[in-house]
Design an enzyme around this catalytic site. Structure first.
Site: not given
Ligand code: PMM
Length: 303
Positions: A232, A272
């Site tokens: 991030k 995650r």
């Molecule tokens: N971050 C992203 C997408 N989905 N879901 C949860 N529960 N927690 C998160 O921190 C989260 C998420 C954004 O990251 P990505 O675009 O790499 O999927």
């Protein structure tokens, strides 16, 4: 000895999901974005076959479950139509689930969650915490599946404008508590809920660090925590070059794994992440650290 992992959510039934309970370390939820435009892996897994192969590879490399998403949540991203999100995710969920992979569906839409559950998903992960679609509570209540309630404000297109808090930890705790009340009022069993502070969602870099430093106050809500920091922006800012240029997304991995280890040492339920093997290693290190610290505390108490 202290418990390593706070009890996970109930409702994880079926052989695939059984892998997610009673671990001695946090669950590794691996990201599989079936999108052309996600911030770090957009476009890589947009073809169904590539996505399925990548999902299987993540599990083979140590992920416990795969989080399939069909709509980018990167700040500023525009929404995709529901039929397109369904087209992207449902076949991938079906094929991974058929192969015995525990699948979580990353969506804010009740219809997508319902279709993914019907295709074999075992967890619903909603970055809006159930606020984007009034039908979401009913879908997860009826399915009885675990529901990840993430904190955010606004939508992807405008979330950066909402990053204004008094004390960010207090505000996020209060807002999550209110979400839990609404969801439970809507029929979702409290023991199905997992909370997520939503690192990077309507938050500045300093807000993100405050939340990571204040996890005890989120623990006080009494529910398992999932945290996603992988690749991030706040890590890009931390690792910026002397001229202030943020570290590029591909080179934020080591920092992501360092935070995963610290999250495990804290005792979160799940992490995650985009990588499987290094994240799984990192959470094992953190969990071992936590056990060792628990054992020492125990000795101190009895001496
Ligand atoms: N971050 C992203 C997408 N989905 N879901 C949860 N529960 N927690 C998160 O921190 C989260 C998420 C954004 O990251 P990505 O675009 O790499 O999927």
């Amino acid at each position: 000895m202290e418990q390593v992992v706070r009890g996970g959510p109930a409702g994880l039934c079926g052989t695939a999901a059984a892998r997610l309970v009673d671990l001695d370390r946090p669950v590794v939820l691996a990201v599989l974005n079936v999108t052309p435009d996600s911030f770090s892996d957009g476009g890589l897994w947009a073809r169904e076959d590539d996505a399925v192969l990548h999902g299987l590879a993540l599990v083979a490399a140590g992920a416990d479950a795969v989080d399939v998403g069909g709509e980018s949540t990167r700040p500023g991203a525009a929404r995709v139509p529901e039929h397109e999100e369904l087209r992207r995710v449902v076949p991938v969920v079906r094929r991974l689930a058929a192969d015995g992979v525990p699948v979580s569906i990353d969506t804010t839409r009740a219809a997508v969650a319902a279709a993914a559950l019907a295709a074999g998903a075992v967890v619903v992960n909603d970055v809006s915490g159930g606020t984007a679609d009034p039908g979401m509570a009913r879908v997860v209540a009826e399915a009885g599946c675990p529901f990840v309630v993430m904190h955010s404000r606004g939508e992807s297109a405008d979330m950066d404008r909402h990053a204004g808090y008094g004390d960010v930890v207090t505000d996020v705790v209060d807002e999550l508590r209110r979400r839990v009340d609404v969801l439970v009022g809507g029929g979702v069993r409290p023991d199905r809920l997992v909370l997520d502070p939503g690192i990077g969602f309507a938050k500045t870099a300093s807000d993100n660090w405050s939340l990571l430093g204040g996890l005890e106050r989120l623990d006080a809500l009494g529910l398992p925590l999932l945290v996603g920091v992988s690749r991030k922006r706040f890590l890009g800012a931390l690792l910026a070059a002397p001229d202030g240029t943020p570290r590029d997304v591909e080179h934020r991995e080591d920092a992501s794994h360092a935070v995963a280890a610290l999250l495990a040492a804290h005792g979160v339920w799940g992490v995650r992440a985009h990588t499987a093997r290094p994240t799984a290693d990192a959470v094992r290190v953190g969990a071992a650290w936590r056990r060792a610290r628990g054992a020492v505390t125990e000795q101190d108490r009895s001496s």
